[in-house]
Design a protein around this motif. Sequence first.
Motif, PDB file in Angstrom:
ATOM      1  N   ASP A  78       0.851  -1.180   0.000  1.00  0.00           N
ATOM      2  CA  ASP A  78       0.000   0.000   0.000  1.00  0.00           C
ATOM      3  C   ASP A  78       0.893   1.239   0.000  1.00  0.00           C
ATOM      4  N   PHE A  79       0.561   2.184  -0.857  1.00  0.00           N
ATOM      5  CA  PHE A  79       1.290   3.440  -0.950  1.00  0.00           C
ATOM      6  C   PHE A  79       0.292   4.581  -0.905  1.00  0.00           C
ATOM      7  N   SER A  80       0.716   5.714  -0.390  1.00  0.00           N
ATOM      8  CA  SER A  80      -0.156   6.889  -0.415  1.00  0.00           C
ATOM      9  C   SER A  80       0.687   8.132  -0.692  1.00  0.00           C
ATOM     10  N   HIS A  81       0.046   9.090  -1.342  1.00  0.00           N
ATOM     11  CA  HIS A  81       0.693  10.353  -1.684  1.00  0.00           C
ATOM     12  C   HIS A  81      -0.330  11.471  -1.549  1.00  0.00           C
ATOM     13  N   VAL A  82       0.157  12.643  -1.218  1.00  0.00           N
ATOM     14  CA  VAL A  82      -0.677  13.840  -1.234  1.00  0.00           C
ATOM     15  C   VAL A  82      -0.234  14.637  -2.454  1.00  0.00           C
ATOM     16  N   ASP A  93       8.751  19.125   0.973  1.00  0.00           N
ATOM     17  CA  ASP A  93       8.628  18.616  -0.389  1.00  0.00           C
ATOM     18  C   ASP A  93       8.766  17.103  -0.494  1.00  0.00           C
ATOM     19  N   ASP A  94       9.195  16.403   0.568  1.00  0.00           N
ATOM     20  CA  ASP A  94       9.267  14.942   0.539  1.00  0.00           C
ATOM     21  C   ASP A  94       7.895  14.306   0.768  1.00  0.00           C
ATOM     22  N   THR A  95       6.992  15.053   1.347  1.00  0.00           N
ATOM     23  CA  THR A  95       5.679  14.519   1.680  1.00  0.00           C
ATOM     24  C   THR A  95       4.685  14.676   0.523  1.00  0.00           C
ATOM     25  N   TYR A  96       4.907  15.662  -0.307  1.00  0.00           N
ATOM     26  CA  TYR A  96       3.947  16.015  -1.346  1.00  0.00           C
ATOM     27  C   TYR A  96       4.489  15.719  -2.744  1.00  0.00           C
TER      28      TYR A  96
END
Length: 162
Positions: A78-82, A93-96
């Motif tokens: 499972d992966f997630s991104h904003v 910038d590593d989170t988005y």
Amino acid sequence: MIVDLKRFFQGQSDTLTLEMDLSGLELGGVKPFCAPVKAAVQLRGFADSVLLEAHLDYATVMPCDRCGESTRKDWVKDFSHVLVRELHEEQDDDTYVVVADERLDLEELLREDILLDLPSKYLCSPDCKGLCPKCGKNLNEGSCGCEAEEIDPRLEILKSLL
């Protein structure tokens, strides 16, 4: 698969399913993806952002890095991104993932997730014994009968310190 995110940036949500063919992708001289990657992706729109959650199911076949035997691993990840149009000063910038033109290459993003998540060493089992350095026999199948490792004569003096 290019996804137009305009409607998601306006608050809409949707679920997408896709199969990705990574059979041509080569890692270390081997093409590890033996079947298509199955992905279920949920996109949920919020004010100025889109939450992407992906559930991936795939298999890899690679040679064991210790014994050389072909090793198949089934993965469920499972992966997630904003997703955002632009970064603000307070955002890391590593989170988005910035999608300035509101068009996302979904397959490319998921391919990067998979490649970054793959292990650096493939082992047939955690306790793999590998190959004999002298005769090359697979030590998982039993002892080879080679003599114990010889000590370099230049280092023999160090043995007396033990």
